[in-house]
Design a protein around this motif. Structure first.
Motif, short mmCIF file in Angstrom:
data_model
loop_
_atom_site.label_atom_id
_atom_site.label_comp_id
_atom_site.label_asym_id
_atom_site.label_seq_id
_atom_site.Cartn_x
_atom_site.Cartn_y
_atom_site.Cartn_z
N PRO A 92 0.64 -1.05 -0.09
CA PRO A 92 0.12 0.03 0.02
C PRO A 92 1.00 1.29 0.11
O PRO A 92 1.97 1.45 0.32
N MET A 98 -1.74 1.53 7.51
CA MET A 98 -1.50 0.59 6.23
C MET A 98 -0.24 -0.50 5.95
O MET A 98 -0.63 -1.76 5.37
N LYS A 102 -0.27 -4.44 6.83
CA LYS A 102 0.09 -5.29 4.95
C LYS A 102 0.70 -6.31 5.96
O LYS A 102 0.66 -7.39 4.91
#
Length: 627
Positions: A92, A98, A102
């Motif tokens: 991302p 984020m 991930k």
């Protein structure tokens, strides 16, 4: 104080309890709060300043099964993105949280191994009903947790857990014994029984009422006496350390924030300043209670030498009276009130910056942990690299600096003394035994300081800052610490002379290297031989009582003097708390000893501010959190 907060396994109304817990942490009305409630059995939130990761949290995985919160920030994002893409996933581009989420999707509970920064990340798996909390290698952002039945409570402050009315408030006798002995708490204990601190580089997992925690990182050089060490010469190592440190500083200047640097006369802030280009905007600030203090004089010399404006704040002689209560509230009794000079200037610094570049961790490469308090004037290693017994004795003597075991026998009421006798020493033995597998005793010492002293004592300097500002700590850079853990033993022998700091400063900015160092009074770029000979000479002259023949040097004076302040201005303030009926009725102390301690301080027979500060702290903590 800002940070993450939550409750998992709640028997209904998790949202209501989370609101109470977050409210206990929200000491400023302008703090922002994000929250997430899942089925009224799980609720997680974040109290924050709106500086790092200002977007609303949580972040969700694409299928909505994972919810993630983060306090802090990540570095080396490009490296992390490459690793994620190497694992077959698309990295991302929309923020640190984020990326962390991930990473969890890629590597599960091992995801923290791939993160670099100062952070706490909480991942809630809604399908598996599993919570995973991970912090950075050095535990720079506190997390406290407690199990209550089948329920997990956690927060960046103990007061969040205490907000649950079902939690029983009980003082931790072992923690009190450690505070009275060392001035801080060892291991994962807190002042409250059954509330624990998350250790550095930890992954904590809670699922189906079961809690587990593991350590995911150790400095690799510590585990190998031979091949793990740097294989070049000392000059090559020093240059590598300088390059890595300069990169660490540069990383922490990014982001477009208003930056500030607390500038003292010491080496840590000077090393940071030497690595900052002249065109970088950063507000240099200093603070003090005594105008004539060595740190004040030197910080002015440093700022003038490089043409930086110095923003100064004098917090005055009544600092203990003005800030002791706030200090105890923020540190929750785990730091003496005679460290309240850390909280006093925070509002002033907030006027000039949003993110402070902190010298936290600078004592690690500076070799402060090797200080031999019996070696006046000339630093020396107090034990050899393979002397494990000498290491343990040195650490205990270094830190047992508040009340000795003999003093505690007089200080404490007989019943309480019998209950706590030996608890602090037993805790210490348990902590140092955990590194018995390290081949090098010097590495065991450094591990103790990084995992215990820095994490459980020095860390509160960052906690004070974080009440209103964010911070970054270049000395805690992963690459820099990895390199230092491989330091050649020949160079490690010289760390009490702050050789790495001297090299960094003198090579980065020779002008700063010509300014005296606080303790020796010699220019920082002086040769090791000159420092050694000067110290030995002054030590010899002092031993013979011929002070007039001493070489010119700074007579180091600290920027706040609690002993004089208590004796001349704040005697009534201290006396009214330490000798108050509430204090004496708690059953901890021998009233006659406390009376003698206070009156001896007032009359100049004792220099007991450190001891009085701990007693003052214990009583203020009781009134704030237990009564």
């Amino acid at each position: 104080m800002p940070g993450l907060v939550g409750v998992i396994g709640c028997d209904g109304d998790a949202g209501g309890l989370l609101s109470k817990m977050a409210g206990a942490m929200r000491s400023k009305e302008w703090y922002k709060v994000d929250d997430f409630v899942d089925d009224e059995t799980a609720a997680i939130g974040r109290v924050h300043l709106g500086i790092f990761c200002p977007q609303k949290q949580p972040a969700f995985s694409q299928d909505g099964s994972l919810a993630a919160f983060m306090d802090g920030e990540l570095y080396a994002e490009s490296r992390l993105r490459r690793e994620i893409e190497g694992a077959g996933e698309k990295a991302p581009s929309n923020g640190h949280l984020m990326l962390a989420l991930k990473a969890y999707e890629c590597w599960g509970e091992d995801f923290a191994n791939h993160l670099e920064g100062s952070f706490v990340v909480a991942i809630w798996d809604r399908r598996q009903r599993k919570l995973v909390i991970a912090n950075d290698r050095f535990g720079l952002r506190p997390v406290y947790y407690a199990l209550l039945g089948g329920k997990l409570l956690f927060g960046s402050e103990c007061k969040a857990i205490l907000a649950d009315p079902a939690f029983k408030r009980e003082a931790n006798d072992t923690a009190i014994a450690e505070i009275l002995s060392f001035g801080y708490i060892l291991g994962d204990k807190t002042m409250v029984k059954d509330i624990y601190a998350l250790s550095p580089s930890s992954v904590l997992v809670f699922q189906n009422g079961a809690l587990s925690a593991r350590t995911y990182w150790f400095p690799t050089g510590y585990l190998s006496y031979g091949n793990g060490r740097f294989d070049g010469n000392e000059s090559d190592f020093l240059e590598e350390a300088r390059i890595l440190f300069n990169r660490a500083v540069k990383k922490r200047l990014a982001g477009g924030y208003r930056l500030g640097l607390p500038l003292s006369g010491g080496m840590d802030s000077r090393a940071i300043l030497s690595a900052i280009d002249a065109d970088v905007e950063i507000a240099c600030v200093n603070f003090y209670g005594l105008e004539h203090a060595t740190d004040v004089k030197l910080s002015r010399q440093v700022a003038k030498a490089i043409g930086r404006k110095l923003n100064s704040y004098n917090f005055g002689p009544d600092i203990l009276k003005d800030y002791a209560g706030e200090s105890v509230r923020v540190t929750e009794g785990m730091l003496s009130a005679t460290q309240c000079h850390g909280i006093a200037p925070v509002s002033f610094m907030k006027q000039h910056a949003d993110v402070l570049i902190s010298g936290w961790g600078g004592e690690f490469p500076r070799g402060a942990m090797f200080e031999d308090r019996t070696a006046k004037g000339s630093p020396k290693l107090p034990f050899e690299w393979n002397d494990h017994a000498g290491m343990e004795t040195h650490v205990f003597n270094f830190d047992a600096r508040v009340f000795t075991p003999e003093q505690q026998q007089s200080l404490l009421a007989p019943e309480y003394y019998a209950r706590t006798k030996g608890l602090a020493h037993d805790s210490f033995r348990k902590v140092v035994e955990a590194t018995r597998n390290f081949p090098c005793a010097w590495d065991r010492l450094q591990h103790f300081f990084l995992w215990e002293r820095s994490h459980r004592w020095n860390i509160f300097g960052l906690t004070f800052i974080n009440t209103q500002l964010e911070w970054r700590a270049p000395f805690a850079d992963y690459d820099f610490i990895d390199a230092f853990s491989r330091i050649p033993l020949s160079l490690q022998r010289k760390t009490p002379f702050s050789l790495i700091h001297r090299y960094i400063i003198s090579q980065n900015n020779p002008e700063l290297g010509r300014i005296p160092e606080a303790v020796t009074g010699l220019p920082l770029d002086s040769s090791l031989m000159r420092v050694r000979l000067s110290g030995l000479y002054n030590q010899l002259i002092a031993a013979r009582g011929i002070r007039r023949l001493r070489l010119p040097a700074y007579h180091y004076s600290y920027y706040v003097d609690y002993d004089e302040s208590i004796r001349n201005r704040l005697g009534d303030f201290v006396r009214d708390i330490v000798l108050d009926k509430r204090t004496l009725d708690r059953g901890y102390f021998n009233p006659n000893y406390l009376q003698d301690l206070v009156e001896g301080q007032m009359a100049g027979r004792r220099w007991g501010a450190n001891q009085l500060g701990v007693i003052l702290t214990l009583e203020l903590w009781h009134r704030e959190f237990m009564d």
